[in-house]
Design a protein around this motif. Sequence first.
Motif, PDB file in Angstrom:
ATOM      1  N   ILE A   1      99.067  48.403  82.473  1.00 27.24           N
ATOM      2  CA  ILE A   1      99.110  48.426  81.017  1.00 27.24           C
ATOM      3  C   ILE A   1      97.843  49.096  80.508  1.00 27.24           C
ATOM      4  CG2 ILE A   1      99.541  47.048  78.960  1.00 27.24           C
ATOM      5  CD1 ILE A   1     101.687  46.845  81.159  1.00 27.24           C
ATOM      6  N   HIS A   2      97.990  50.283  79.921  1.00 25.36           N
ATOM      7  CA  HIS A   2      96.830  51.071  79.515  1.00 25.36           C
ATOM      8  C   HIS A   2      96.361  50.729  78.106  1.00 25.36           C
ATOM      9  CE1 HIS A   2      97.239  53.634  83.086  1.00 25.36           C
ATOM     10  NE2 HIS A   2      98.547  53.617  82.856  1.00 25.36           N
ATOM     11  N   GLN A   3      97.273  50.740  77.148  1.00 23.84           N
ATOM     12  CA  GLN A   3      96.901  50.506  75.749  1.00 23.84           C
ATOM     13  C   GLN A   3      97.113  49.038  75.424  1.00 23.84           C
ATOM     14  OE1 GLN A   3      98.459  53.468  72.935  1.00 23.84           O
ATOM     15  NE2 GLN A   3      99.070  54.736  74.676  1.00 23.84           N
ATOM     16  N   THR A   4      96.031  48.279  75.472  1.00 25.87           N
ATOM     17  CA  THR A   4      96.102  46.835  75.284  1.00 25.87           C
ATOM     18  C   THR A   4      95.331  46.427  74.033  1.00 25.87           C
ATOM     19  OG1 THR A   4      94.114  46.415  76.602  1.00 25.87           O
ATOM     20  CG2 THR A   4      96.203  46.525  77.782  1.00 25.87           C
ATOM     21  N   LYS A   5      95.547  45.189  73.639  1.00 26.10           N
ATOM     22  CA  LYS A   5      94.874  44.655  72.457  1.00 26.10           C
ATOM     23  C   LYS A   5      93.364  44.596  72.656  1.00 26.10           C
ATOM     24  CE  LYS A   5      95.293  40.739  69.244  1.00 26.10           C
ATOM     25  NZ  LYS A   5      95.992  39.446  69.003  1.00 26.10           N
ATOM     26  N   SER A   6      92.937  44.305  73.871  1.00 26.66           N
ATOM     27  CA  SER A   6      91.508  44.200  74.165  1.00 26.66           C
ATOM     28  C   SER A   6      90.878  45.548  74.496  1.00 26.66           C
ATOM     29  CB  SER A   6      91.285  43.248  75.338  1.00 26.66           C
ATOM     30  OG  SER A   6      91.874  43.770  76.523  1.00 26.66           O
ATOM     31  N   GLY A   7      91.712  46.570  74.717  1.00 28.27           N
ATOM     32  CA  GLY A   7      91.190  47.873  75.096  1.00 28.27           C
ATOM     33  C   GLY A   7      90.932  48.013  76.586  1.00 28.27           C
ATOM     34  N   LYS A   8      91.229  46.957  77.358  1.00 25.78           N
ATOM     35  CA  LYS A   8      90.997  46.989  78.797  1.00 25.78           C
ATOM     36  C   LYS A   8      92.321  47.168  79.536  1.00 25.78           C
ATOM     37  CE  LYS A   8      87.020  43.861  78.507  1.00 25.78           C
ATOM     38  NZ  LYS A   8      86.448  42.560  78.943  1.00 25.78           N
ATOM     39  N   VAL A   9      92.300  48.002  80.567  1.00 25.83           N
ATOM     40  CA  VAL A   9      93.478  48.184  81.407  1.00 25.83           C
ATOM     41  C   VAL A   9      93.715  46.908  82.216  1.00 25.83           C
ATOM     42  CG1 VAL A   9      94.461  49.488  83.331  1.00 25.83           C
ATOM     43  CG2 VAL A   9      93.131  50.673  81.576  1.00 25.83           C
ATOM     44  N   ARG A  10      94.948  46.461  82.281  1.00 24.35           N
ATOM     45  CA  ARG A  10      95.246  45.296  83.118  1.00 24.35           C
ATOM     46  C   ARG A  10      96.523  45.559  83.904  1.00 24.35           C
ATOM     47  NH1 ARG A  10      97.476  43.270  78.194  1.00 24.35           N
ATOM     48  NH2 ARG A  10      99.401  42.077  78.507  1.00 24.35           N
TER      49      ARG A  10
ATOM     50  N   LEU B   1      96.138  28.706  85.609  1.00 21.62           N
ATOM     51  CA  LEU B   1      95.794  29.057  84.232  1.00 21.62           C
ATOM     52  C   LEU B   1      94.933  30.322  84.205  1.00 21.62           C
ATOM     53  CD1 LEU B   1      96.303  27.774  81.408  1.00 21.62           C
ATOM     54  CD2 LEU B   1      94.043  26.765  81.582  1.00 21.62           C
ATOM     55  N   ALA B   2      94.020  30.446  85.163  1.00 22.23           N
ATOM     56  CA  ALA B   2      93.137  31.610  85.207  1.00 22.23           C
ATOM     57  C   ALA B   2      93.926  32.899  85.425  1.00 22.23           C
ATOM     58  CB  ALA B   2      92.091  31.434  86.307  1.00 22.23           C
ATOM     59  N   ALA B   3      94.917  32.847  86.334  1.00 19.22           N
ATOM     60  CA  ALA B   3      95.744  34.036  86.579  1.00 19.22           C
ATOM     61  C   ALA B   3      96.569  34.377  85.348  1.00 19.22           C
ATOM     62  CB  ALA B   3      96.655  33.795  87.778  1.00 19.22           C
ATOM     63  N   LEU B   4      97.082  33.353  84.675  1.00 19.47           N
ATOM     64  CA  LEU B   4      97.877  33.584  83.471  1.00 19.47           C
ATOM     65  C   LEU B   4      97.036  34.245  82.386  1.00 19.47           C
ATOM     66  CD1 LEU B   4     100.547  33.226  81.967  1.00 19.47           C
ATOM     67  CD2 LEU B   4      99.761  30.957  81.260  1.00 19.47           C
ATOM     68  N   GLN B   5      95.785  33.841  82.259  1.00 25.17           N
ATOM     69  CA  GLN B   5      94.889  34.461  81.278  1.00 25.17           C
ATOM     70  C   GLN B   5      94.781  35.964  81.524  1.00 25.17           C
ATOM     71  OE1 GLN B   5      90.804  33.286  81.598  1.00 25.17           O
ATOM     72  NE2 GLN B   5      90.134  34.529  79.871  1.00 25.17           N
ATOM     73  N   GLN B   6      94.644  36.355  82.791  1.00 25.88           N
ATOM     74  CA  GLN B   6      94.527  37.765  83.125  1.00 25.88           C
ATOM     75  C   GLN B   6      95.824  38.513  82.844  1.00 25.88           C
ATOM     76  OE1 GLN B   6      91.624  39.262  84.061  1.00 25.88           O
ATOM     77  NE2 GLN B   6      90.717  37.257  83.675  1.00 25.88           N
ATOM     78  N   ILE B   7      96.940  37.894  83.168  1.00 28.56           N
ATOM     79  CA  ILE B   7      98.232  38.542  82.962  1.00 28.56           C
ATOM     80  C   ILE B   7      98.510  38.764  81.474  1.00 28.56           C
ATOM     81  CG2 ILE B   7     100.730  38.220  83.198  1.00 28.56           C
ATOM     82  CD1 ILE B   7     100.140  36.713  85.804  1.00 28.56           C
ATOM     83  N   LEU B   8      98.226  37.745  80.672  1.00 23.58           N
ATOM     84  CA  LEU B   8      98.487  37.840  79.233  1.00 23.58           C
ATOM     85  C   LEU B   8      97.442  38.671  78.505  1.00 23.58           C
ATOM     86  CD1 LEU B   8      99.637  34.188  78.401  1.00 23.58           C
ATOM     87  CD2 LEU B   8     101.047  36.185  78.919  1.00 23.58           C
TER      88      LEU B   8
ATOM     89  N   HIS C   1      94.308  37.594  77.577  1.00 24.71           N
ATOM     90  CA  HIS C   1      93.538  36.802  76.617  1.00 24.71           C
ATOM     91  C   HIS C   1      92.048  36.936  76.888  1.00 24.71           C
ATOM     92  CE1 HIS C   1      97.201  33.954  75.921  1.00 24.71           C
ATOM     93  NE2 HIS C   1      97.248  35.032  75.161  1.00 24.71           N
ATOM     94  N   ALA C   2      91.276  37.148  75.843  1.00 28.28           N
ATOM     95  CA  ALA C   2      89.824  37.253  76.007  1.00 28.28           C
ATOM     96  C   ALA C   2      89.216  35.910  76.385  1.00 28.28           C
ATOM     97  CB  ALA C   2      89.188  37.780  74.718  1.00 28.28           C
TER      98      ALA C   2
ATOM     99  N   ILE D   1      89.998  31.827  77.758  1.00 33.84           N
ATOM    100  CA  ILE D   1      90.978  30.945  78.393  1.00 33.84           C
ATOM    101  C   ILE D   1      91.436  29.837  77.446  1.00 33.84           C
ATOM    102  CG2 ILE D   1      89.413  29.227  79.396  1.00 33.84           C
ATOM    103  CD1 ILE D   1      91.113  29.518  82.000  1.00 33.84           C
ATOM    104  N   VAL D   2      90.669  29.605  76.385  1.00 33.58           N
ATOM    105  CA  VAL D   2      91.059  28.603  75.382  1.00 33.58           C
ATOM    106  C   VAL D   2      92.396  28.997  74.761  1.00 33.58           C
ATOM    107  CG1 VAL D   2      90.436  27.553  73.181  1.00 33.58           C
ATOM    108  CG2 VAL D   2      88.676  27.955  74.910  1.00 33.58           C
ATOM    109  N   THR D   3      92.600  30.289  74.534  1.00 29.31           N
ATOM    110  CA  THR D   3      93.869  30.764  73.984  1.00 29.31           C
ATOM    111  C   THR D   3      95.006  30.487  74.954  1.00 29.31           C
ATOM    112  OG1 THR D   3      92.645  32.552  72.893  1.00 29.31           O
ATOM    113  CG2 THR D   3      95.041  32.760  72.987  1.00 29.31           C
ATOM    114  N   THR D   4      94.744  30.649  76.237  1.00 25.49           N
ATOM    115  CA  THR D   4      95.778  30.450  77.256  1.00 25.49           C
ATOM    116  C   THR D   4      96.114  28.977  77.423  1.00 25.49           C
ATOM    117  OG1 THR D   4      94.672  32.288  78.389  1.00 25.49           O
ATOM    118  CG2 THR D   4      96.458  31.220  79.554  1.00 25.49           C
ATOM    119  N   GLN D   5      95.164  28.102  77.141  1.00 26.14           N
ATOM    120  CA  GLN D   5      95.352  26.675  77.391  1.00 26.14           C
ATOM    121  C   GLN D   5      96.444  26.054  76.531  1.00 26.14           C
ATOM    122  OE1 GLN D   5      91.353  25.213  76.853  1.00 26.14           O
ATOM    123  NE2 GLN D   5      90.930  25.167  79.041  1.00 26.14           N
ATOM    124  N   ARG D   6      96.821  26.724  75.455  1.00 33.08           N
ATOM    125  CA  ARG D   6      97.887  26.158  74.618  1.00 33.08           C
ATOM    126  C   ARG D   6      99.208  26.074  75.382  1.00 33.08           C
ATOM    127  NH1 ARG D   6     100.686  30.379  70.636  1.00 33.08           N
ATOM    128  NH2 ARG D   6     101.520  28.389  69.965  1.00 33.08           N
TER     129      ARG D   6
END
Length: 250
Positions: A127-136, A196-203, A205-206, A208-213
């Motif tokens: 994924i090149h064009q992301t919300k954070s600007g980082k390729v994932r 949870l950590a892997a999910l944060q990277q996949i989604l 999220h800047a 992990i608090v956002t992912t914890q929901r």
Amino acid sequence: MRDYLVPAIGHLLVVRITGDDLRRYRLRLERGHLSRQSVRHVLADCRCLFRWCVDSGLLDQSPVPRKFLPRIQERPPDRLSEEQLQLACSLPDPWGFFCRLGAGTGLRWGELHRLQSSDLQHGLLVIHQTKSGKVRRVPVPRSLQLEIRGRVGRLVAFKHAQSISDYVRAAGVEGFHVHQLRHTFACRWLERGGSLAALQQILGHASIVTTQRYASISTDMIQREAERLETEGVPLGVPRNYEDTEESTG
């Protein structure tokens, strides 16, 4: 700015705006037609504006008071049930393929809309064009990899997410919207033992608090877990020697 901030305090000079002015602005919004969530969004934009004023040297400090944003009652993620997901994914293509792609990767609408078949590399979507600007890189289920490899060019043919939502709702998935696929992916990932950590990277999220929901498991899963423990003979609540305990303490 145009619809909310300027009508309320647009007559004041920026350097003269105080915390009390902004508190009155918040009350004005809360007494209007906006939902509490919308009030929070509008006030968050206001807070960002004054932070920009400080960064630009227009103000020495922001007049925004502490606890400026209203508290929002936490809600569980708006996910699809297993029955709804099955129905959405079994729809004819291109709608069914879109639902399988969204539920299988957890990507945002904008990311899905820009996907190309060439983005699939070694079982991962780059994924090149992301919300954070980082390729994932996002893992893709094998069945979905086969579908993607059989396609050329852009994977999503739709220009607007609303057209997808309208079709899926008409097909019987009440209240469906595209972002539910992302919520559903995240919940199912954790329910199946994903970290949870892997999910944060996949989604993407800047924090992990956002992912914890998504870490709050569903009521159905809690019920299944309780039934499993009961079947395996694990005591829940009252101990097995309850009567002996009662006599010994009586």
